[in-house]
Design a protein around this motif. Structure first.
Motif, PDB file in Angstrom:
ATOM      1  N   LYS A  25      19.097  -9.238 -12.237  1.00 27.74           N
ATOM      2  CA  LYS A  25      17.788  -8.635 -11.960  1.00 27.74           C
ATOM      3  C   LYS A  25      16.602  -9.547 -12.258  1.00 27.74           C
ATOM      4  O   LYS A  25      15.543  -9.072 -12.702  1.00 27.74           O
ATOM      5  CB  LYS A  25      17.639  -7.298 -12.704  1.00 27.74           C
ATOM      6  N   HIS A  51      21.837  -4.273  -5.722  1.00 26.65           N
ATOM      7  CA  HIS A  51      21.416  -3.163  -6.599  1.00 26.65           C
ATOM      8  C   HIS A  51      21.117  -1.852  -5.859  1.00 26.65           C
ATOM      9  O   HIS A  51      20.792  -0.852  -6.501  1.00 26.65           O
ATOM     10  CB  HIS A  51      20.174  -3.586  -7.406  1.00 26.65           C
ATOM     11  N   GLN A  56      12.155  -5.373  -8.310  1.00 29.00           N
ATOM     12  CA  GLN A  56      11.069  -4.893  -9.163  1.00 29.00           C
ATOM     13  C   GLN A  56       9.773  -5.637  -8.849  1.00 29.00           C
ATOM     14  O   GLN A  56       9.788  -6.811  -8.542  1.00 29.00           O
ATOM     15  CB  GLN A  56      11.407  -5.152 -10.631  1.00 29.00           C
ATOM     16  N   ARG A 116      17.111  -3.628 -22.033  1.00 30.36           N
ATOM     17  CA  ARG A 116      16.318  -2.643 -21.287  1.00 30.36           C
ATOM     18  C   ARG A 116      15.700  -3.270 -20.032  1.00 30.36           C
ATOM     19  O   ARG A 116      15.182  -4.369 -20.084  1.00 30.36           O
ATOM     20  CB  ARG A 116      15.157  -2.142 -22.159  1.00 30.36           C
ATOM     21  N   ASP A 117      15.772  -2.485 -18.949  1.00 33.59           N
ATOM     22  CA  ASP A 117      15.065  -2.909 -17.736  1.00 33.59           C
ATOM     23  C   ASP A 117      13.603  -2.501 -17.803  1.00 33.59           C
ATOM     24  O   ASP A 117      12.725  -3.172 -17.284  1.00 33.59           O
ATOM     25  CB  ASP A 117      15.684  -2.235 -16.513  1.00 33.59           C
ATOM     26  N   LYS A 118      13.392  -1.347 -18.426  1.00 32.49           N
ATOM     27  CA  LYS A 118      12.038  -0.788 -18.445  1.00 32.49           C
ATOM     28  C   LYS A 118      11.580  -0.551 -19.873  1.00 32.49           C
ATOM     29  O   LYS A 118      12.397  -0.412 -20.781  1.00 32.49           O
ATOM     30  CB  LYS A 118      12.036   0.554 -17.695  1.00 32.49           C
ATOM     31  N   ASN A 128      15.365  -8.229 -21.531  1.00 33.68           N
ATOM     32  CA  ASN A 128      16.009  -8.282 -20.212  1.00 33.68           C
ATOM     33  C   ASN A 128      16.008  -9.733 -19.718  1.00 33.68           C
ATOM     34  O   ASN A 128      15.444 -10.624 -20.371  1.00 33.68           O
ATOM     35  CB  ASN A 128      15.296  -7.355 -19.210  1.00 33.68           C
ATOM     36  N   ASN A 130      14.546 -11.183 -17.282  1.00 29.81           N
ATOM     37  CA  ASN A 130      13.236 -11.759 -16.952  1.00 29.81           C
ATOM     38  C   ASN A 130      12.574 -12.351 -18.190  1.00 29.81           C
ATOM     39  O   ASN A 130      11.993 -13.433 -18.136  1.00 29.81           O
ATOM     40  CB  ASN A 130      12.334 -10.703 -16.311  1.00 29.81           C
TER      41      ASN A 130
END
Ligand SMILES: [Zn+2]
Length: 202
Positions: A25, A51, A56, A116-118, A128, A130
């Protein structure tokens, strides 16, 4: 003949890394900055295929906002240490994508429930892939440094221009813990009940 074969292998390698990064991601803009041979449109298509949803969007992560407390530095230092011990490239000049992927996967194995993505993100950072990417990019640019503390003999991380001072956070946390224990032990030795019902040290 050789040129065509080289081009094909190059293309294959770019697609392999694009897939591995997008699978974790990573934002398509970060992937595009690293892998220029694949169009943004194709990267977005690959992301959607993996996905089953659109890539995002939102604000670009700024490295100085990643550590939210002193403990965050310990986790970040661990992540960067794994990366540096794995990377074959000179981290200042080249970006070793395989090493970032390995460091991130290892970090996720150690802290599987904290990724966590968010938001909200906890103190365990990077939260995450990123954030992991931004940390390593910043390491390359000299905005983040891994140093060795001769007092506690641990690696510690410095994030320049962030709200925390550039000191060993292992030692700082140790000092804070000792101070807290001292105040608790003082309370335990000399407890005194006040009118409001609180315990204070005499
Ligand atoms: Zn230290």
């Amino acid at each position: 003949m050789m040129k065509t074969r080289y081009f094909y292998e190059d293309h294959l390698r770019d697609h392999y890394f694009a897939y591995e990064l997008l699978k974790r991601k990573l934002r398509t803009s970060y992937v595009k900055a690293q892998i220029k041979s694949i169009s943004t449109r194709e990267l977005r298509y690959i992301y959607r295929s993996i996905h089953q949803k659109r890539p995002q969007s939102g604000q670009i992560q700024i490295v100085t906002t990643i550590p939210i407390c002193r403990e965050s530095f310990l986790y970040l230092a661990l992540f960067v240490s794994i990366f540096q011990s794995t990377s074959l490239a000179d981290t200042q000049s080249q970006l070793d994508v395989s090493a970032i992927i390995f460091a991130w996967d290892t970090f996720c194995q150690i802290f599987p429930d904290h990724i966590r993505d968010k938001r909200p993100f906890g103190k365990i950072r990077p939260a995450n892939f990123n954030e992991a990417w931004v940390i390593i990019q910043s390491l390359r640019k000299g905005l983040v440094e891994l140093q060795f503390c001769t007092t506690c003999r641990h690696n510690y991380l410095i994030v320049h221009n962030c709200q925390f001072t550039s000191v060993c956070q292992v030692c700082e946390l140790d000092k804070a813990r000792k101070a807290s224990l001292n105040s608790i032990s003082t309370l335990l030795k000399y407890p005194k009940r006040t009118i409001s019902g609180l315990l204070i040290a005499e």
